[in-house]
Design a protein around this motif. Sequence first.
Motif, PDB file in Angstrom:
ATOM      1  N   ILE A  37       2.162  37.519   7.399  1.00 12.87           N
ATOM      2  CA  ILE A  37       0.741  37.441   7.886  1.00 12.87           C
ATOM      3  C   ILE A  37      -0.541  37.487   6.771  1.00 12.87           C
ATOM      4  CG2 ILE A  37      -0.593  36.980   9.444  1.00 12.87           C
ATOM      5  CD1 ILE A  37       2.192  37.097  11.343  1.00 12.87           C
ATOM      6  N   GLU A  38      -0.175  38.721   6.735  1.00 14.13           N
ATOM      7  CA  GLU A  38      -1.243  39.387   6.483  1.00 14.13           C
ATOM      8  C   GLU A  38      -1.254  38.675   4.840  1.00 14.13           C
ATOM      9  OE1 GLU A  38      -3.032  43.654   4.354  1.00 14.13           O
ATOM     10  OE2 GLU A  38      -0.931  43.541   6.123  1.00 14.13           O
ATOM     11  N   GLU A  39      -0.342  38.976   3.745  1.00 11.78           N
ATOM     12  CA  GLU A  39      -0.412  38.230   2.300  1.00 11.78           C
ATOM     13  C   GLU A  39      -1.488  36.792   2.578  1.00 11.78           C
ATOM     14  OE1 GLU A  39       3.561  39.008   0.107  1.00 11.78           O
ATOM     15  OE2 GLU A  39       4.028  39.902   1.862  1.00 11.78           O
ATOM     16  N   ILE A  40       0.273  35.406   3.787  1.00 15.93           N
ATOM     17  CA  ILE A  40      -1.152  34.743   3.525  1.00 15.93           C
ATOM     18  C   ILE A  40      -2.908  34.594   3.555  1.00 15.93           C
ATOM     19  CG2 ILE A  40      -0.965  32.162   4.566  1.00 15.93           C
ATOM     20  CD1 ILE A  40       1.310  33.056   5.126  1.00 15.93           C
ATOM     21  N   SER A  41      -3.013  35.047   4.514  1.00  9.94           N
ATOM     22  CA  SER A  41      -4.270  35.378   5.319  1.00  9.94           C
ATOM     23  C   SER A  41      -4.822  36.148   3.847  1.00  9.94           C
ATOM     24  CB  SER A  41      -4.412  36.738   6.276  1.00  9.94           C
ATOM     25  OG  SER A  41      -4.046  36.480   7.652  1.00  9.94           O
ATOM     26  N   SER A  42      -4.099  37.331   3.349  1.00  9.12           N
ATOM     27  CA  SER A  42      -5.800  37.202   2.026  1.00  9.12           C
ATOM     28  C   SER A  42      -5.279  36.237   0.985  1.00  9.12           C
ATOM     29  CB  SER A  42      -4.543  38.291   0.743  1.00  9.12           C
ATOM     30  OG  SER A  42      -3.571  38.292   0.533  1.00  9.12           O
ATOM     31  N   VAL A  43      -4.349  35.548   0.301  1.00  7.04           N
ATOM     32  CA  VAL A  43      -4.584  34.289  -0.377  1.00  7.04           C
ATOM     33  C   VAL A  43      -5.364  33.312   0.338  1.00  7.04           C
ATOM     34  CG1 VAL A  43      -2.996  34.673  -1.816  1.00  7.04           C
ATOM     35  CG2 VAL A  43      -2.971  33.077   0.580  1.00  7.04           C
ATOM     36  N   LEU A  44      -5.658  32.703   1.109  1.00  5.50           N
ATOM     37  CA  LEU A  44      -6.552  31.168   2.415  1.00  5.50           C
ATOM     38  C   LEU A  44      -7.812  32.056   1.611  1.00  5.50           C
ATOM     39  CD1 LEU A  44      -4.376  31.510   6.197  1.00  5.50           C
ATOM     40  CD2 LEU A  44      -4.238  29.867   3.706  1.00  5.50           C
ATOM     41  N   PRO A  45      -8.749  30.935   1.623  1.00  7.77           N
ATOM     42  CA  PRO A  45     -10.547  30.816   1.295  1.00  7.77           C
ATOM     43  C   PRO A  45     -11.118  31.448   2.030  1.00  7.77           C
ATOM     44  CG  PRO A  45      -9.132  28.865   2.298  1.00  7.77           C
ATOM     45  CD  PRO A  45      -8.431  29.070   1.413  1.00  7.77           C
ATOM     46  N   GLY A  46     -10.566  31.654   3.378  1.00  7.50           N
ATOM     47  CA  GLY A  46     -11.337  32.886   4.289  1.00  7.50           C
ATOM     48  C   GLY A  46     -12.797  31.797   4.880  1.00  7.50           C
ATOM     49  N   ALA A  47     -12.607  30.824   4.757  1.00  9.07           N
ATOM     50  CA  ALA A  47     -13.423  29.951   4.845  1.00  9.07           C
ATOM     51  C   ALA A  47     -13.736  29.220   6.895  1.00  9.07           C
ATOM     52  CB  ALA A  47     -13.594  27.977   4.732  1.00  9.07           C
ATOM     53  N   CYS A  52      -7.409  23.131   9.157  1.00  9.67           N
ATOM     54  CA  CYS A  52      -6.041  22.893   8.972  1.00  9.67           C
ATOM     55  C   CYS A  52      -5.880  22.832  11.054  1.00  9.67           C
ATOM     56  CB  CYS A  52      -6.238  24.256   8.489  1.00  9.67           C
ATOM     57  SG  CYS A  52      -5.947  25.976   9.477  1.00  9.67           S
ATOM     58  N   GLY A  53      -6.397  22.951  11.616  1.00  8.78           N
ATOM     59  CA  GLY A  53      -6.054  22.776  12.679  1.00  8.78           C
ATOM     60  C   GLY A  53      -5.620  24.005  14.055  1.00  8.78           C
ATOM     61  N   TYR A  54      -6.368  24.528  13.050  1.00  9.43           N
ATOM     62  CA  TYR A  54      -6.197  26.263  14.030  1.00  9.43           C
ATOM     63  C   TYR A  54      -7.832  27.071  14.096  1.00  9.43           C
ATOM     64  CZ  TYR A  54      -1.668  25.455  14.143  1.00  9.43           C
ATOM     65  OH  TYR A  54      -0.074  25.319  14.015  1.00  9.43           O
ATOM     66  N   PRO A  55      -8.171  27.876  14.922  1.00  4.67           N
ATOM     67  CA  PRO A  55      -9.397  28.933  15.377  1.00  4.67           C
ATOM     68  C   PRO A  55      -9.825  28.830  13.968  1.00  4.67           C
ATOM     69  CG  PRO A  55      -7.586  28.993  17.453  1.00  4.67           C
ATOM     70  CD  PRO A  55      -6.843  28.395  16.198  1.00  4.67           C
ATOM     71  N   GLY A  56      -8.893  30.042  12.645  1.00  2.85           N
ATOM     72  CA  GLY A  56      -9.156  30.139  12.254  1.00  2.85           C
ATOM     73  C   GLY A  56      -7.985  30.715  10.849  1.00  2.85           C
ATOM     74  N   CYS A  57      -8.008  31.358   9.920  1.00  2.79           N
ATOM     75  CA  CYS A  57      -7.268  31.459   8.515  1.00  2.79           C
ATOM     76  C   CYS A  57      -6.375  32.373   9.362  1.00  2.79           C
ATOM     77  CB  CYS A  57      -8.184  31.907   7.283  1.00  2.79           C
ATOM     78  SG  CYS A  57      -9.657  30.846   6.278  1.00  2.79           S
ATOM     79  N   ASP A  58      -6.859  33.240   9.803  1.00  2.00           N
ATOM     80  CA  ASP A  58      -5.329  34.507  10.564  1.00  2.00           C
ATOM     81  C   ASP A  58      -4.638  33.569  11.039  1.00  2.00           C
ATOM     82  OD1 ASP A  58      -6.512  36.580   8.981  1.00  2.00           O
ATOM     83  OD2 ASP A  58      -7.768  36.807  10.753  1.00  2.00           O
ATOM     84  N   ASN A  59      -5.433  32.492  11.777  1.00  2.89           N
ATOM     85  CA  ASN A  59      -4.037  31.859  13.293  1.00  2.89           C
ATOM     86  C   ASN A  59      -3.614  30.663  11.977  1.00  2.89           C
ATOM     87  OD1 ASN A  59      -6.958  32.185  14.864  1.00  2.89           O
ATOM     88  ND2 ASN A  59      -5.464  32.580  16.286  1.00  2.89           N
TER      89      ASN A  59
END
Length: 270
Positions: A37-47, A52-59
């Motif tokens: 989860i943390e690895e995926i979050s780190s490569v997401l743009p953080g917008a 994506c259909g979710y409240p935020g990048c972490d979700n």
Amino acid sequence: MNVVIISVVSMGTMGALFAIGLAYASKKFAVEVDPRIEEISSVLPGANCGACGYPGCDNFASAVAKGDAPSNGCPVGGAEVAEKVADIMGIDTDTDDEIKIARVICQGKTCHTSVKYQYDGIKDCRAAAKLGSGNKSCDYGCLGFGTCVDICSFDAIEIIDGIAKINPDKCTACGKCIDVCPKSVIDLVPYSQRVIVDCNSKDFGKKVKSSCVVGCIGCKLCERSCPFDAIHVEDNIATIDYEKCTNCGICADKCPTNSIWEDKSKKKKA
């Protein structure tokens, strides 16, 4: 003195017992967190745009790790991020899907259309749309008050000559402008599409002519001339099947009102 010593020892013993109990409980009832989860979050743009259909990048990252969301589900990150997420998950991803962008399906500039009345209310398309479908002569056209501009997180939209204009190189297809537009005049189209029906009106031809000089009148000339059966008139408006369209531009050449836009800068010359 003995009382003090006994009290100190008792408190120390109780503190030690509580500490041991808490340590045991933390291990016994600990919820394991997937390190991906943390690895995926780190490569997401953080917008955190919600595209994506979710409240935020972490979700979204959490959903991907659980297998509830696809690795290429972030439209902002595109193929590059999708490949990184797939690599973290140890899976293959289809990054060959056509990139899409938002486009304002309207040419109702001030030189092409007129207004029914002078609007002096809140400069918001949603508010204006409640007053007789807006002040534009076309009930289906862009109102041009910039509600989509305000909602865009990527500075991809501006108002030019009375209608919204989207910069295809800045658009991430997050869909926020589509959701907020009260006229449903914004749609997602393939980035490579060079022929687009730039009209949203469902009115009959006579009424269209009286409200916009570049509106689709449903004459079906485009439909009859298309060699690939890629365009049809439905509900008085021409619609292109982008999977069948070859961007030949014949429909745009035949259109008597110029309601079909064609990017001729990339058109192959005979």
